[in-house]
Design a protein around this motif. Structure first.
Motif, PDB file in Angstrom:
ATOM      1  N   MET A   1     -35.249  -3.239 -27.799  1.00 50.91           N
ATOM      2  CA  MET A   1     -33.957  -2.722 -28.180  1.00 50.91           C
ATOM      3  C   MET A   1     -33.718  -1.436 -27.395  1.00 50.91           C
ATOM      4  SD  MET A   1     -32.459  -1.632 -31.906  1.00 50.91           S
ATOM      5  CE  MET A   1     -33.413  -0.164 -32.173  1.00 50.91           C
ATOM      6  N   ILE A   2     -32.475  -1.277 -26.923  1.00 51.12           N
ATOM      7  CA  ILE A   2     -32.062  -0.053 -26.246  1.00 51.12           C
ATOM      8  C   ILE A   2     -30.901   0.540 -27.035  1.00 51.12           C
ATOM      9  CG2 ILE A   2     -31.109   0.927 -24.138  1.00 51.12           C
ATOM     10  CD1 ILE A   2     -32.472  -1.289 -22.595  1.00 51.12           C
ATOM     11  N   TRP A   3     -30.930   1.863 -27.225  1.00 49.54           N
ATOM     12  CA  TRP A   3     -29.868   2.536 -27.965  1.00 49.54           C
ATOM     13  C   TRP A   3     -29.702   3.959 -27.444  1.00 49.54           C
ATOM     14  CZ3 TRP A   3     -34.842   2.544 -29.456  1.00 49.54           C
ATOM     15  CH2 TRP A   3     -35.385   3.730 -29.934  1.00 49.54           C
ATOM     16  N   GLY A   4     -28.613   4.604 -27.857  1.00 50.98           N
ATOM     17  CA  GLY A   4     -28.383   6.002 -27.545  1.00 50.98           C
ATOM     18  C   GLY A   4     -26.922   6.292 -27.294  1.00 50.98           C
ATOM     19  N   SER A   5     -26.542   7.543 -27.580  1.00 47.25           N
ATOM     20  CA  SER A   5     -25.164   7.966 -27.370  1.00 47.25           C
ATOM     21  C   SER A   5     -25.117   9.466 -27.143  1.00 47.25           C
ATOM     22  CB  SER A   5     -24.302   7.584 -28.581  1.00 47.25           C
ATOM     23  OG  SER A   5     -22.965   7.956 -28.357  1.00 47.25           O
ATOM     24  N   PHE A   6     -25.135   9.860 -25.886  1.00 50.46           N
ATOM     25  CA  PHE A   6     -25.053  11.254 -25.460  1.00 50.46           C
ATOM     26  C   PHE A   6     -26.175  12.136 -26.016  1.00 50.46           C
ATOM     27  CE2 PHE A   6     -20.449  10.047 -24.931  1.00 50.46           C
ATOM     28  CZ  PHE A   6     -20.516   9.969 -23.551  1.00 50.46           C
ATOM     29  N   HIS A   7     -27.261  11.542 -26.438  1.00 50.48           N
ATOM     30  CA  HIS A   7     -28.493  12.254 -26.801  1.00 50.48           C
ATOM     31  C   HIS A   7     -29.669  11.540 -26.159  1.00 50.48           C
ATOM     32  CE1 HIS A   7     -26.422  14.875 -29.573  1.00 50.48           C
ATOM     33  NE2 HIS A   7     -25.828  13.811 -30.090  1.00 50.48           N
ATOM     34  N   GLY A   8     -29.393  10.842 -25.067  1.00 51.22           N
ATOM     35  CA  GLY A   8     -30.400  10.062 -24.369  1.00 51.22           C
ATOM     36  C   GLY A   8     -30.268   8.585 -24.678  1.00 51.22           C
ATOM     37  N   LEU A   9     -30.768   7.750 -23.758  1.00 51.56           N
ATOM     38  CA  LEU A   9     -30.868   6.312 -23.972  1.00 51.56           C
ATOM     39  C   LEU A   9     -32.340   5.987 -24.133  1.00 51.56           C
ATOM     40  CD1 LEU A   9     -28.372   4.918 -21.300  1.00 51.56           C
ATOM     41  CD2 LEU A   9     -27.937   5.455 -23.703  1.00 51.56           C
ATOM     42  N   TYR A  10     -32.667   5.199 -25.146  1.00 52.82           N
ATOM     43  CA  TYR A  10     -34.056   4.934 -25.518  1.00 52.82           C
ATOM     44  C   TYR A  10     -34.337   3.445 -25.604  1.00 52.82           C
ATOM     45  CZ  TYR A  10     -33.954   9.843 -26.771  1.00 52.82           C
ATOM     46  OH  TYR A  10     -33.833  11.214 -26.729  1.00 52.82           O
ATOM     47  N   LEU A  11     -35.614   3.107 -25.456  1.00 49.96           N
ATOM     48  CA  LEU A  11     -36.092   1.734 -25.512  1.00 49.96           C
ATOM     49  C   LEU A  11     -37.269   1.655 -26.469  1.00 49.96           C
ATOM     50  CD1 LEU A  11     -36.391  -1.174 -23.965  1.00 49.96           C
ATOM     51  CD2 LEU A  11     -38.197   0.018 -22.732  1.00 49.96           C
ATOM     52  N   THR A  12     -37.331   0.601 -27.256  1.00 48.46           N
ATOM     53  CA  THR A  12     -38.516   0.301 -28.047  1.00 48.46           C
ATOM     54  C   THR A  12     -38.629  -1.208 -28.205  1.00 48.46           C
ATOM     55  OG1 THR A  12     -39.829   0.898 -29.988  1.00 48.46           O
ATOM     56  CG2 THR A  12     -37.515   0.360 -30.381  1.00 48.46           C
ATOM     57  N   GLN A  13     -39.826  -1.667 -28.457  1.00 48.18           N
ATOM     58  CA  GLN A  13     -40.056  -3.091 -28.704  1.00 48.18           C
ATOM     59  C   GLN A  13     -39.788  -3.385 -30.174  1.00 48.18           C
ATOM     60  OE1 GLN A  13     -43.978  -4.376 -27.596  1.00 48.18           O
ATOM     61  NE2 GLN A  13     -43.659  -6.447 -28.368  1.00 48.18           N
ATOM     62  N   LEU A  28     -35.153   6.538 -21.497  1.00 49.16           N
ATOM     63  CA  LEU A  28     -34.798   5.939 -20.218  1.00 49.16           C
ATOM     64  C   LEU A  28     -33.799   6.762 -19.419  1.00 49.16           C
ATOM     65  CD1 LEU A  28     -34.242   2.237 -21.358  1.00 49.16           C
ATOM     66  CD2 LEU A  28     -36.334   3.263 -20.415  1.00 49.16           C
ATOM     67  N   ALA A  29     -32.909   7.480 -20.119  1.00 51.79           N
ATOM     68  CA  ALA A  29     -31.833   8.208 -19.449  1.00 51.79           C
ATOM     69  C   ALA A  29     -31.486   9.456 -20.255  1.00 51.79           C
ATOM     70  CB  ALA A  29     -30.613   7.322 -19.276  1.00 51.79           C
ATOM     71  N   GLY A  30     -30.831  10.404 -19.592  1.00 53.38           N
ATOM     72  CA  GLY A  30     -30.497  11.688 -20.188  1.00 53.38           C
ATOM     73  C   GLY A  30     -29.287  11.670 -21.102  1.00 53.38           C
ATOM     74  N   ASN A  31     -28.898  12.870 -21.517  1.00 55.01           N
ATOM     75  CA  ASN A  31     -27.842  13.060 -22.504  1.00 55.01           C
ATOM     76  C   ASN A  31     -26.432  12.821 -21.958  1.00 55.01           C
ATOM     77  OD1 ASN A  31     -29.920  13.783 -24.187  1.00 55.01           O
ATOM     78  ND2 ASN A  31     -29.527  15.968 -24.034  1.00 55.01           N
ATOM     79  N   HIS A  32     -26.298  12.511 -20.698  1.00 55.48           N
ATOM     80  CA  HIS A  32     -24.978  12.296 -20.098  1.00 55.48           C
ATOM     81  C   HIS A  32     -24.491  10.856 -20.254  1.00 55.48           C
ATOM     82  CE1 HIS A  32     -27.787  10.958 -17.038  1.00 55.48           C
ATOM     83  NE2 HIS A  32     -26.833  10.580 -16.215  1.00 55.48           N
ATOM     84  N   LEU A  33     -25.308   9.988 -20.842  1.00 53.99           N
ATOM     85  CA  LEU A  33     -24.948   8.569 -20.938  1.00 53.99           C
ATOM     86  C   LEU A  33     -24.920   8.064 -22.368  1.00 53.99           C
ATOM     87  CD1 LEU A  33     -27.090   7.155 -17.996  1.00 53.99           C
ATOM     88  CD2 LEU A  33     -24.632   7.545 -18.028  1.00 53.99           C
ATOM     89  N   GLU A  34     -24.096   7.048 -22.587  1.00 58.07           N
ATOM     90  CA  GLU A  34     -24.060   6.290 -23.835  1.00 58.07           C
ATOM     91  C   GLU A  34     -23.758   4.844 -23.478  1.00 58.07           C
ATOM     92  OE1 GLU A  34     -21.020   7.010 -26.654  1.00 58.07           O
ATOM     93  OE2 GLU A  34     -19.402   6.567 -25.272  1.00 58.07           O
ATOM     94  N   GLY A  49     -24.726   2.720 -18.099  1.00 59.35           N
ATOM     95  CA  GLY A  49     -24.326   3.608 -19.174  1.00 59.35           C
ATOM     96  C   GLY A  49     -22.975   4.214 -18.849  1.00 59.35           C
ATOM     97  N   SER A  50     -22.290   4.705 -19.871  1.00 57.94           N
ATOM     98  CA  SER A  50     -20.998   5.346 -19.677  1.00 57.94           C
ATOM     99  C   SER A  50     -21.143   6.842 -19.859  1.00 57.94           C
ATOM    100  CB  SER A  50     -19.978   4.790 -20.672  1.00 57.94           C
ATOM    101  OG  SER A  50     -19.741   3.430 -20.393  1.00 57.94           O
ATOM    102  N   SER A  51     -20.363   7.583 -19.082  1.00 62.21           N
ATOM    103  CA  SER A  51     -20.448   9.035 -19.064  1.00 62.21           C
ATOM    104  C   SER A  51     -19.039   9.610 -19.050  1.00 62.21           C
ATOM    105  CB  SER A  51     -21.216   9.474 -17.807  1.00 62.21           C
ATOM    106  OG  SER A  51     -21.350  10.871 -17.745  1.00 62.21           O
ATOM    107  N   GLY A  52     -18.869  10.825 -19.542  1.00 64.63           N
ATOM    108  CA  GLY A  52     -17.574  11.499 -19.528  1.00 64.63           C
ATOM    109  C   GLY A  52     -16.840  11.358 -20.847  1.00 64.63           C
ATOM    110  N   THR A  53     -15.535  11.626 -20.803  1.00 67.53           N
ATOM    111  CA  THR A  53     -14.705  11.559 -22.006  1.00 67.53           C
ATOM    112  C   THR A  53     -13.845  10.305 -21.959  1.00 67.53           C
ATOM    113  OG1 THR A  53     -12.959  12.856 -20.958  1.00 67.53           O
ATOM    114  CG2 THR A  53     -14.604  14.071 -22.236  1.00 67.53           C
ATOM    115  N   CYS A  54     -13.784   9.606 -23.078  1.00 65.39           N
ATOM    116  CA  CYS A  54     -13.088   8.318 -23.089  1.00 65.39           C
ATOM    117  C   CYS A  54     -11.680   8.376 -23.648  1.00 65.39           C
ATOM    118  CB  CYS A  54     -13.888   7.299 -23.899  1.00 65.39           C
ATOM    119  SG  CYS A  54     -13.906   7.633 -25.663  1.00 65.39           S
TER     120      CYS A  54
END
Length: 133
Positions: A1-13, A28-34, A49-54
């Motif tokens: 499973m991968i999750w995260g929203s502007f506090h990093g992207l994470y992976l776990t089994q 997996l990725a920094g705070n700039h992505l969701e 991942g998506s970055s910026g303001t939507c």
């Protein structure tokens, strides 16, 4: 499973039945992505991942970035070799049109599909810069 929203992207089994996390948590990725989306093509995993303001209408800076890795656990790097853990990394996939026409805020890709000719298509949202709604 991968999750995260502007506090990093994470992976776990996950467990075989998908009801609980059983693996280590890997960033997996920094705070700039969701809005993580992972696809394997050939020998690489591609992490989108998506970055910026939507949600700022025509001024939205939302965009889709990508990095790739031969290992699902990373590291994911952009085409310049920048690690996605770095806040300024990621190769642009799609971003707003320049000027007053076109679309703003493209991002939060939901699916990548391939057609019968082998072309890949990315589904994402965006808004018409001329729309007032």
């Amino acid at each position: 499973m991968i999750w995260g929203s502007f506090h990093g992207l994470y992976l776990t089994q996950l467990s075989a039945d998908g009801t609980k996390a059983i693996g280590d948590i890997i960033k997996l990725a920094g705070n700039h992505l969701e809005a993580a989306y992972l696809v394997k093509k050939g020998e690489y995993f591609y992490l989108f991942g998506s970055s910026g303001t939507c949600c700022e209408g025509a001024n939205s800076t939302y965009r889709v970035l990508v990095g790739r890795s031969k290992n699902i656990e990373g590291p994911y790097v952009d085409q310049e070799g920048g690690n996605l853990l770095n806040e300024s990394s990621g190769t642009f996939v799609v971003r707003s049109n320049l000027g007053d026409n076109g679309f703003a805020g493209p991002g939060h890709n939901a699916e990548i599909i391939s057609d019968s000719n082998g072309n890949d298509w990315l589904l994402y949202h965006g808004m018409d810069k001329k729309s007032r709604n």
